[in-house]
Design an enzyme around this catalytic site. Sequence first.
Site, PDB file in Angstrom:
ATOM      1  N   SER A   1      -0.107   4.621  -0.958  1.00 42.17           N
ATOM      2  CA  SER A   1      -0.718   5.872  -0.522  1.00 42.17           C
ATOM      3  C   SER A   1      -0.637   5.980   0.993  1.00 42.17           C
ATOM      4  CB  SER A   1      -2.177   5.933  -0.975  1.00 42.17           C
ATOM      5  OG  SER A   1      -2.769   7.149  -0.556  1.00 42.17           O
TER       6      SER A   1
ATOM      7  N   SER B   1       3.771  10.527   6.899  1.00 46.83           N
ATOM      8  CA  SER B   1       4.528   9.470   6.228  1.00 46.83           C
ATOM      9  C   SER B   1       3.736   8.170   6.328  1.00 46.83           C
ATOM     10  CB  SER B   1       5.909   9.295   6.869  1.00 46.83           C
ATOM     11  OG  SER B   1       5.791   8.966   8.230  1.00 46.83           O
ATOM     12  N   LYS B   2       4.086   7.224   5.488  1.00 52.15           N
ATOM     13  CA  LYS B   2       3.322   5.986   5.431  1.00 52.15           C
ATOM     14  C   LYS B   2       3.449   5.199   6.732  1.00 52.15           C
ATOM     15  CE  LYS B   2       0.662   2.872   3.816  1.00 52.15           C
ATOM     16  NZ  LYS B   2      -0.767   3.174   3.810  1.00 52.15           N
ATOM     17  N   VAL B   3       4.656   5.139   7.274  1.00 53.29           N
ATOM     18  CA  VAL B   3       4.882   4.403   8.520  1.00 53.29           C
ATOM     19  C   VAL B   3       5.137   5.404   9.635  1.00 53.29           C
ATOM     20  CG1 VAL B   3       6.333   2.728   9.696  1.00 53.29           C
ATOM     21  CG2 VAL B   3       5.807   2.418   7.275  1.00 53.29           C
TER      22      VAL B   3
ATOM     23  N   GLU C   1       0.867  -1.182   0.000  1.00 50.87           N
ATOM     24  CA  GLU C   1       0.000   0.000   0.000  1.00 50.87           C
ATOM     25  C   GLU C   1       0.902   1.230   0.000  1.00 50.87           C
ATOM     26  OE1 GLU C   1      -4.131   0.758   2.110  1.00 50.87           O
ATOM     27  OE2 GLU C   1      -2.482   1.154   3.514  1.00 50.87           O
TER      28      GLU C   1
END
Length: 344
Positions: free
Chosen positions: A144, A338-340, A142
């Site tokens: 996005s 941010s994604k993580v 994923e």
Amino acid sequence: MSQLQKEIAEQPGVIGRLLDDAWADTERAAATIRAFNPPFVCIAARGTSDNAARYAQYLFGHALGLPVMLATPSLHTLYKRPADLSRSLVIGISQSGAAEDVRQVLADARKQGALTLAITNIADSPLGATAETTLLLRAGQELSVAASKTYTSQLTVVAMLTAALADDPAMRGDLARLPKLAEKTLELSEAIGGWSSRYQKIARLVALGRGFNYATACEIALKIKELIYIASEGYSEADFWHGPIAAIDALHPVVLVAPSGPTLDSLRTMQADLVKRGADLLVISDDEQTLADATTPLPVPAAPEWLSPITCVMPGQIFGMQQALARGYAVDKPRGLSKVTVTE
């Protein structure tokens, strides 16, 4: 096409893949839980995963009679004073499996003798390495920042685990229909892009649900904050009567998540009151009269109420995405995120 749009469109396929490939792992996890026989469940999560935990809180209670508490990770990391979870099932939910405070809850609980289970998209994540058992989301990568397919796959994993623990053929039959229900939901939501621009100047929003769909209201509000940077809050309809409703005045946008089921009558009562206040009502429902009384109807197909959070969240995801596009915002990389996200 944005990455978020692609990932929203992938959701029926991700759900179908889980139902095709994950039953054996789910049954093994259920057998381990039955053997341990926990008197209660504790779930650790953050962000979107917290809303999946809210769904599990209702579903485990409703289908299994298991009380569920949400963990307080700061007690484990900042205060170093973990609660006694030794006899419980402790579940960590994290898309990346990198949330250190969630991992620490499982680490402390496992030392105490609790049974630990990770629900994550990354097999070799720190969370997966800490837990005794892992159930994978099988959502694929994923990209996005705003979670879509990983959220609905989290709900699907929770639903499958519940059906396995309940050993209920009817629940399995309901789950088998879910990919088609998700496909139909996305079809019904295609019109959102044609009218969503009229909401592009809103600066606040409230999302309301109840029961299983309290989680949906919270998740839609979170998506709105992430994607278009406005003040949005998710509430239980029951709690909303206790003060927050005073903030609603003419043209205040309210998303009402009101599928058929035991909560519909109380949500209809709330809807009538909001109409009197002049609120702008975006209503997610399969009930014809409820949709007819909306300012903007967001129809979904009729679904078993316990699975409706998986379909009802999708119009909210699409509305948030279309609002970001209308405002010219970076749909896949919202500012400052941010994604993580690693919290300790």
